[in-house]
Design an enzyme around this catalytic site. Sequence first.
Site, PDB file in Angstrom:
ATOM      1  N   GLU A  31      56.217  49.839  68.012  1.00 50.31           N
ATOM      2  CA  GLU A  31      57.443  50.035  67.249  1.00 50.31           C
ATOM      3  C   GLU A  31      57.195  50.438  65.801  1.00 50.31           C
ATOM      4  O   GLU A  31      58.123  50.848  65.098  1.00 50.31           O
ATOM      5  CB  GLU A  31      58.295  48.756  67.304  1.00 50.31           C
ATOM      6  CG  GLU A  31      58.909  48.532  68.690  1.00 50.31           C
ATOM      7  CD  GLU A  31      59.664  47.220  68.818  1.00 50.31           C
ATOM      8  OE1 GLU A  31      59.532  46.381  67.929  1.00 50.31           O
ATOM      9  OE2 GLU A  31      60.380  47.057  69.821  1.00 50.31           O
ATOM     10  N   GLU A  49      41.929  37.673  81.158  1.00 50.08           N
ATOM     11  CA  GLU A  49      41.857  36.927  79.903  1.00 50.08           C
ATOM     12  C   GLU A  49      40.612  36.046  79.805  1.00 50.08           C
ATOM     13  O   GLU A  49      40.292  35.548  78.730  1.00 50.08           O
ATOM     14  CB  GLU A  49      43.102  36.060  79.722  1.00 50.08           C
ATOM     15  CG  GLU A  49      43.214  34.885  80.674  1.00 50.08           C
ATOM     16  CD  GLU A  49      44.424  34.029  80.330  1.00 50.08           C
ATOM     17  OE1 GLU A  49      44.206  32.850  79.982  1.00 50.08           O
ATOM     18  OE2 GLU A  49      45.559  34.519  80.412  1.00 50.08           O
TER      19      GLU A  49
END
Length: 268
Positions: A79, A110
Site C-alpha cells: 500500500e 515458518e
Amino acid sequence: MEFTTEKSSNYNNLELMPVKEILQHMNEEDQTVPLAVAKALPQIEKLVEVTAARMKAGGRLFYIGAGTSGRLGVVDASECPPTFGVPFDMVVGIIAGGDTAIRKSVEYAEDDIEQAWIDLQEFNINDKDVLVGIAASGTTPYVIGGLKMANQHNIATGCIVCNSGSPVAAEAKYPVEVVTGPEFLTGSTRMKAGTAQKLVLNMLSTATMIQLGKVKGNRMVDMQLSNNKLVDRGTRMVMNETGLDEQTAAKLLKQEGSVRKAVDFYKK
C-alpha cells in the site's frame, strides 16, 4: 514459558453463546488493543526514527513474517506505492513460504530458521536498510533467523510482537512489544494480536513517509492516480491549493501526474 497470546481465553463454551454475546465479547476484547499499543509508543517512536533516518540515506524497509503476520507486512508494503508515490521496492514485504502463502498456508515454512535470509538475498539487502520482523508469538524461527543474520550484517533490526520477553524481541535492536493478552478464541492471534500489528504497521509506514516529505499538510500529495476515485480526490486537492475550477484543476493534474507536481507547476 507460556506466552500470553497462547493463554486460555477469558471466555468458555463459545459454541453455546448466542451470536449477540459472541460479538459483544469480541468487541470488548478488541477495545483493549489501542490501549496496549499506546503503552508501546516509545518503542514505536525509536523504530520510526531509525527507519526514517536510514531511508533518507537511501535505504529500504523490509518486513518478514509468517502466516497472518507475514500477510500484514505484505499488505502494508503493497500500500505504500499507491499511497505515497514511492517505488514498489522501497518497502518490501516477505512472507514465509513465498507469495503462495499469502492465500494458502504453506506447512512448516515458518519453522525454517535459515530461509528468511535466503529470501532477503534476492533483494540484495544491505547495511543501509531496515528489517522488521513481525511475529505475534515472538517465537517464529523464520523471523528469528532473519533478524539474527541481519544483525551480523549491520542492518538495523526491529520487530512487532505481542508478548513480552520473546526470542524475536531479543534479536531486534528496536523491538516493539504490544502485549495484547489471551485471545477471545484461544491462540487465534489473527484477532487482537493481528489488529495490534496492523495498527503499529500503519504508524510505522505513515510516520516514516511523513518524515520523508511524502505528505503536505494532511494530504497524500504524491499518491498514484490509479482509479477515478483517486483522480477525483486529487482534483479536489489541487482545487483547494490553487483556487482553480474543477475542469482546469483536473486538466492540470492529468498533465503533471501528481497533486504535488500540479500545485508546484501552478505556483511557479
